[in-house]
Design a protein around this motif. Sequence first.
Motif, mmCIF file in Angstrom:
data_model
loop_
_atom_site.group_PDB
_atom_site.id
_atom_site.type_symbol
_atom_site.label_atom_id
_atom_site.label_comp_id
_atom_site.label_asym_id
_atom_site.label_seq_id
_atom_site.Cartn_x
_atom_site.Cartn_y
_atom_site.Cartn_z
ATOM 1 N N ARG A 53 113.547 -52.536 1.124
ATOM 2 C CA ARG A 53 114.513 -52.765 0.044
ATOM 3 C C ARG A 53 113.792 -53.034 -1.269
ATOM 4 O O ARG A 53 114.125 -52.462 -2.303
ATOM 5 C CB ARG A 53 115.407 -53.966 0.359
ATOM 6 C CG ARG A 53 116.567 -53.695 1.279
ATOM 7 C CD ARG A 53 117.297 -54.999 1.572
ATOM 8 N NE ARG A 53 118.556 -54.792 2.257
ATOM 9 C CZ ARG A 53 119.752 -54.788 1.688
ATOM 10 N NH1 ARG A 53 119.854 -54.959 0.386
ATOM 11 N NH2 ARG A 53 120.849 -54.609 2.392
ATOM 12 N N SER A 54 112.797 -53.945 -1.203
ATOM 13 C CA SER A 54 112.034 -54.289 -2.402
ATOM 14 C C SER A 54 110.741 -55.000 -2.021
ATOM 15 O O SER A 54 110.794 -56.071 -1.395
ATOM 16 C CB SER A 54 112.867 -55.200 -3.315
ATOM 17 O OG SER A 54 112.080 -55.657 -4.399
ATOM 18 N N SER B 250 108.976 -56.757 -3.775
ATOM 19 C CA SER B 250 108.907 -58.053 -4.446
ATOM 20 C C SER B 250 109.452 -59.191 -3.587
ATOM 21 O O SER B 250 109.239 -60.365 -3.893
ATOM 22 C CB SER B 250 109.690 -58.002 -5.766
ATOM 23 O OG SER B 250 111.074 -57.788 -5.527
#
Length: 378
Positions: A158-159, A161
């Motif tokens: 998804r990410s 980060s």
Amino acid sequence: MNSTKITLRETERKSQGKKSANKVLNMDIIFNPPINAENKYIQIMVDPLQREGYRIHELDGLFSSWKHFRSIRLVHLNWFENIDDGSLFKGFKSFFRKTFVLTVLHLSGKKLVWTMHNRMTHEKKTGKMSGLLTNLLLAWSDAIIIHCTLSRQLLLERSPSLAQKIHYIPHPDFVDSYGPAKATAPSKEEPLKLLFVGAVKPYKNIELLMETVGDMERVSLTIAGKPKDPAYAHALIQLARNRPNINLQLEFIPDSQLPELLGNTDLVVLPYDLNSSLNSGTVILAFSYQKTVICPEIGTLVDMQEARGNFFAYRYQDAAGHRQALRSAIKKAMAFKKQDEKVLVEMGKAMQDHILRHQPKSLVGNKLRKLYTKLSTD
């Protein structure tokens, strides 16, 4: 004189550190839900916190007073992204209420912890609203707890980060949580006794399981648990007609009956949906009570590759493939029992040993407390 000043400063720092630690241990937090009568998971997670002095509050009382709201320093949410799909009105009401709560928590700067239990919600009608809530939880959580390593992969897809927010804490064992395990005395002459236990809901593929087992010889199946609603219960009762090897116990199973229910079966069968399922407390429950499982290779089992020879995991692509894979796994278990009536018992004992080594309650409690302390002192 300088030496005396330095010593005084060090003493002062230590004193401040102790005060800070005590403040953390005695802090007011919300753990939602704080109680779950149908699952010991919540109690196992909350008990060590309360023993350490954490004051646990319900989410529903967050806005009971300004003083109480200010006292809450950390909020830990479980299954918060799930929305009741009983009616459209209930769904929208739940969505807006939860969105409001998350917004207030975010703006107030309170530490937010979210446990990722599933790939996605199991409720089909409210899936989009659940997805929006999940996005807010991902964006605003200070920590995301995962119970299996597959969750980390899904989050990073998804990410990237999100990596700094992810904290792996294994799902705790349930050994003796419902009472001591009951000894079993299996026999080659008896049919293979399968048990499905837990909340009886459509995403768990109960119908597929019943249809698969219904025409198999020397196999019996017990389905024990409370159905989603009366209509679903009626549908399962109709499906069980003319299938004498299927026994339905469509009611909530009291804690005191679980050890005996598990003790009277050869193994637990859980044909979950791979598209939404990720972790399974019922798999951990079975292993805790010395029972092996037949189950798709969800995240819980992916983490147990070193013990793979002691459970029956499978994968599938579609409903037809699921039926075939499930049937093959059941036949394999039948062959194991026919060859040696004790082999399934030994597999269950090996899995209990595995989870006691890798995910005991004490380890989980310590990891959760350390995470809370870290968040509160950052």
